[in-house]
Design an enzyme around this catalytic site. Structure first.
Site, PDB file in Angstrom:
ATOM      1  N   GLU A  35       0.860  -1.090   0.069  1.00 16.95           N
ATOM      2  CA  GLU A  35      -0.066   0.108   0.086  1.00 16.95           C
ATOM      3  C   GLU A  35       0.933   1.112  -0.074  1.00 16.95           C
ATOM      4  O   GLU A  35       1.738   1.268   0.893  1.00 16.95           O
ATOM      5  CB  GLU A  35      -0.919  -0.018   1.304  1.00 16.95           C
ATOM      6  CG  GLU A  35      -1.841   1.260   1.226  1.00 16.95           C
ATOM      7  CD  GLU A  35      -2.624   1.138   2.436  1.00 16.95           C
ATOM      8  OE1 GLU A  35      -2.768   0.426   3.307  1.00 16.95           O
ATOM      9  OE2 GLU A  35      -3.410   2.221   2.727  1.00 16.95           O
ATOM     10  N   ARG A 259       5.111 -12.634   9.793  1.00 16.03           N
ATOM     11  CA  ARG A 259       5.750 -11.382   9.606  1.00 16.03           C
ATOM     12  C   ARG A 259       7.137 -11.550  10.158  1.00 16.03           C
ATOM     13  O   ARG A 259       7.430 -12.337  11.027  1.00 16.03           O
ATOM     14  CB  ARG A 259       5.083 -10.196  10.370  1.00 16.03           C
ATOM     15  CG  ARG A 259       3.707  -9.943   9.849  1.00 16.03           C
ATOM     16  CD  ARG A 259       2.963  -8.957  10.704  1.00 16.03           C
ATOM     17  NE  ARG A 259       3.500  -7.712  10.158  1.00 16.03           N
ATOM     18  CZ  ARG A 259       2.735  -6.829   9.257  1.00 16.03           C
ATOM     19  NH1 ARG A 259       1.686  -7.432   8.792  1.00 16.03           N
ATOM     20  NH2 ARG A 259       3.118  -5.769   8.987  1.00 16.03           N
ATOM     21  N   LYS A 269       4.491   0.728   9.555  1.00 13.11           N
ATOM     22  CA  LYS A 269       4.737   2.088   8.773  1.00 13.11           C
ATOM     23  C   LYS A 269       3.962   2.980   9.562  1.00 13.11           C
ATOM     24  O   LYS A 269       4.328   4.260   9.465  1.00 13.11           O
ATOM     25  CB  LYS A 269       3.869   1.881   7.350  1.00 13.11           C
ATOM     26  CG  LYS A 269       4.717   1.323   6.257  1.00 13.11           C
ATOM     27  CD  LYS A 269       4.005   1.297   4.875  1.00 13.11           C
ATOM     28  CE  LYS A 269       2.948   0.100   4.835  1.00 13.11           C
ATOM     29  NZ  LYS A 269       2.408   0.009   3.634  1.00 13.11           N
TER      30      LYS A 269
HETATM   31  P1  ATP Z   1       2.624  -1.951   7.997  1.00  9.31           P
HETATM   32  O1  ATP Z   1       1.723  -2.948   9.073  1.00  9.31           O
HETATM   33  O2  ATP Z   1       3.882  -1.861   8.361  1.00  9.31           O
HETATM   34  O3  ATP Z   1       2.098  -0.923   7.410  1.00  9.31           O
HETATM   35  P2  ATP Z   1       1.417  -3.735   5.833  1.00  9.31           P
HETATM   36  O4  ATP Z   1       1.316  -5.023   6.016  1.00  9.31           O
HETATM   37  O5  ATP Z   1       0.414  -2.603   6.089  1.00  9.31           O
HETATM   38  O6  ATP Z   1       2.473  -3.080   6.885  1.00  9.31           O
HETATM   39  P3  ATP Z   1       1.561  -3.390   3.180  1.00  9.31           P
HETATM   40  O7  ATP Z   1       2.096  -2.085   2.165  1.00  9.31           O
HETATM   41  O8  ATP Z   1      -0.028  -3.921   3.087  1.00  9.31           O
HETATM   42  O9  ATP Z   1       2.204  -3.179   4.565  1.00  9.31           O
HETATM   43  O10 ATP Z   1       2.233  -4.722   2.829  1.00  9.31           O
HETATM   44  C1  ATP Z   1       2.737  -5.266   1.824  1.00  9.31           C
HETATM   45  C2  ATP Z   1       3.173  -6.618   1.517  1.00  9.31           C
HETATM   46  O11 ATP Z   1       4.372  -6.768   2.652  1.00  9.31           O
HETATM   47  C3  ATP Z   1       1.872  -7.402   2.268  1.00  9.31           C
HETATM   48  O12 ATP Z   1       1.929  -8.814   1.584  1.00  9.31           O
HETATM   49  C4  ATP Z   1       2.391  -7.733   3.689  1.00  9.31           C
HETATM   50  O13 ATP Z   1       1.923  -8.874   4.060  1.00  9.31           O
HETATM   51  C5  ATP Z   1       3.892  -7.716   3.628  1.00  9.31           C
HETATM   52  N1  ATP Z   1       4.502  -7.520   4.937  1.00  9.31           N
HETATM   53  C6  ATP Z   1       4.370  -6.352   5.456  1.00  9.31           C
HETATM   54  N2  ATP Z   1       4.985  -6.169   6.730  1.00  9.31           N
HETATM   55  C7  ATP Z   1       5.677  -7.317   6.821  1.00  9.31           C
HETATM   56  C8  ATP Z   1       6.615  -8.013   7.659  1.00  9.31           C
HETATM   57  N3  ATP Z   1       6.937  -7.174   8.918  1.00  9.31           N
HETATM   58  N4  ATP Z   1       7.183  -9.037   7.369  1.00  9.31           N
HETATM   59  C9  ATP Z   1       6.673  -9.800   6.266  1.00  9.31           C
HETATM   60  N5  ATP Z   1       5.858  -9.198   5.389  1.00  9.31           N
HETATM   61  C10 ATP Z   1       5.278  -8.086   5.499  1.00  9.31           C
HETATM   62 MG    MG Z   2      -1.590  -2.796   4.860  1.00  3.61          MG
END
Ligand code: ATP
Ligand code: MG
Length: 559
Positions: A35, A259, A269
């Protein structure tokens, strides 16, 4: 890459089996779906290495898709940064997409679900929806709007699109099962009204699809075969499957992995944005940040990050990885590629009284003992040199193998040095050492066979160049910054000493030509790189990427 000896992780095993079974004609197609509401962090690197890695290993494809369904928080600045980070990590996507490109298709599919009796327009407020949804042991109740006719739903949905209603006044919901054990199946929202401009579609839409209504359908449109995401989406999988089955479109397999969490840092983020906006750090690319741009500015190589992701592997349970593991991957790669240089961060002047005044000589130094092809260089040596202040101790105990009065130490690539006199200022601080050297020890050995225990680094005072060196420590003082003690805020756990700036450091002259981003090992000190943002030809700035040993673990053991 997977070697035959290495056991396949559960994702790669699944893909192997699917290919063998001829699923999707043996095609493998993955995607990475960030995102664009912030910069990528190390957790994303794990997801990138997995999805792109699987595509590479199985001769498949991987898309980059911006999951841009939240117009308020998203920005093109993030889109550009994400592209940059993925490329830096060493991956190329087969095609690039935006979920917002599918808004028309998603709308048409929503109309189809309404017509098939699988979706309805609901007038409940956000609070009412929540109340009716129930909880883990509380059955949900049907919305009073659940039995609206198809005609009425079609009419209202069209008017939602036309902007007749205010934010929150109506929503489109899937008609599934308000009594399901899985909360995600209790008539989840598909569309919400939001009169907000979108960074790509502008004012075209005033209703936006939810994550769940967007994700699987986007995967399906792109022909994704394996949709890999993190564990928190496991309970969304039945909904993912439900939408696709009801629409009767290509059905990708969603699978979930744990994760990445790292000790001494936060990996969300939202929190990272708070650190940036609150000026706790200098920006998303502050070298202390766990962002990809931060660690890249700090001097970490993409190879090191990929090898770290390989080492940690994949699991189905959440856990926290020791930061030391990441640091080991960084050292492992930099040890192979970084040329060695001499730098004195906290200089103490040494005058070698028996070295002829006004003269100097060149000493040969090895650029990288791990890589013969890196060759050698010349370093000037003369009557006045700088050594590290910590390499001298007055009246030192026997176990101190560096410099003290009356004892000898080896100057790396030069001679044995003996300290005879200590000069101090009025406050008693040591300002200069008076020493002598033994010209017979040019090869690092004494012809008479006498031994010295220690070897220290040095820089010729006459030829040294100056630089600022930034030393970084962990961002949080606590191993798990998510464990906030009562009455405290997570930001109270920030390490006040995470940045130490050393001015007027003395560097060997060959470093004058060091270019932005270039990485070195400063002998005995650690790995450093030229800061790509702040370093100029007039004022060189180096970042310490990582120390040579795990200083943090040692510190912990002592306390
Ligand atoms: P955050 O909680 O940091 O905002 P998010 O999951 O909302 O992270 P996205 O941009 O939606 O961030 O994630 C893009 C991809 O990266 C998704 O498939 C998500 O599952 C993966 N991802 C995000 N954070 C992690 C993590 N800590 N470890 C492994 N994969 C991750
Ligand atoms: Mg997200």
């Amino acid at each position: 890459m997977n070697t035959p000896e290495k056991k396949l992780d559960f994702i790669r095993q699944l893909v192997t089996d699917d290919v063998a079974a001829g699923l999707n004609d043996g095609r493998v197609h993955t995607r990475f779906p960030p995102e664009p509401n912030g910069y990528l962090h190390l957790g994303h690197a794990k997801a990138i290495c997995l999805s792109f890695g699987v595509a590479q290993e199985f001769g498949g494809k991987c898309n980059l898709r911006f999951d841009d369904t939240n117009p308020e928080k998203e920005d093109t600045e993030y889109v550009d940064a994400i592209r940059d980070d993925v490329k830096w990590l060493g991956f190329e996507w087969d095609s690039e997409h935006f979920a917002s490109d599918y808004f028309d298709q998603l709308y048409d599919w929503a109309v189809q679900l309404i017509k098939d009796g699988h979706a309805y327009v609901c007038d409940q407020s956000f609070e009412e929806v929540r109340e009716y949804r129930g909880g883990w042991n509380v059955e949900g109740k049907d919305s009073p709007f659940r039995e609206r006719s198809v005609e009425e739903n079609l009419d209202l949905f069209q008017r939602m699109r036309d902007g007749e209603f205010k934010d929150g006044e109506k929503s489109l919901r899937a008609k599934i099962d308000m009594k399901s054990d899985n909360m995600n199946l209790r008539d989840p929202a598909m569309y919400r009204i939001r009169h907000t401009a979108h960074h790509r579609t502008g004012d075209k839409w005033c209703l936006y699809p939810t994550y769940d209504w967007t994700h699987g359908q986007s995967d399906s449109i792109e022909g994704i075969t394996h949709s890999l995401c993190t564990l928190e989406f496991e309970h969304h999988r039945p909904l993912y499957d439900w939408y696709i089955e009801k629409l009767g479109i290509h059905h990708p397999k969603q699978r979930e992995f744990a994760r990445l969490n790292l000790t001494y840092t936060v990996m969300s983020k939202r929190k990272l944005l708070e650190l940036v906006q609150g000026d706790y750090v200098s920006g998303w690319d502050d070298p202390r940040m766990p962002t990809i741009c931060g660690i890249r500015r700090r001097g970490v190589t993409p190879e090191a990050l990929r090898s770290f992701c390989d080492v940690i592997g994949l699991t189905k349970t959440n856990s926290t990885t020791d930061l030391a593991l990441f640091q080991n991957s960084i050292r492992g790669h930099l040890n192979q590629i970084a040329q060695r240089r001499m730098a004195v961060l906290d200089p103490l002047k040494v005058v070698i009284e028996n070295y002829p005044e006004g003269e100097s000589e060149m000493r040969k130094a090895i650029n990288n003992p791990e890589d013969e092809s890196a060759g050698t260089r010349e370093m000037p040596f003369g009557r006045e040199i700088y050594i590290e202040r910590a390499d001298f101790m007055e009246d030192a105990p026997k176990k101190f193998f560096r410099l003290t009065q009356g004892r000898e130490v080896r100057l790396k690539y030069a001679y044995f040095l003996k300290c005879n006199d200590v000069i101090k200022d009025a406050e008693g601080n040591v300002t200069e050492l008076r020493c002598t050297y033994d010209p017979e020890t040019s090869g690092g050995k004494a012809p008479d066979g006498r031994k010295v225990k220690g070897t220290i680094h040095w820089v010729s005072a006459e030829h040294a160049i100056e630089a600022q060196v930034r030393l970084y420590d962990v961002l949080f003082t606590q191993e798990n910054p998510g464990d906030v003690p009562e009455g405290k805020d997570w930001k109270d756990l920030l390490n006040p000493d995470s940045l130490k700036i050393m001015e007027n450091c003395k560097l060997e002259p060959s470093l004058a030509s060091a270019e932005a981003g270039q990485r070195y090992q400063f002998e005995r000190l650690g790995y450093f790189c030229v800061d790509p943002k702040d370093s100029t030809t007039d004022q060189l700035v180096f970042n310490r990427t990582v120390t040579l040993k795990d200083a943090w673990a040692n510190k912990k053991k002592k306390t």
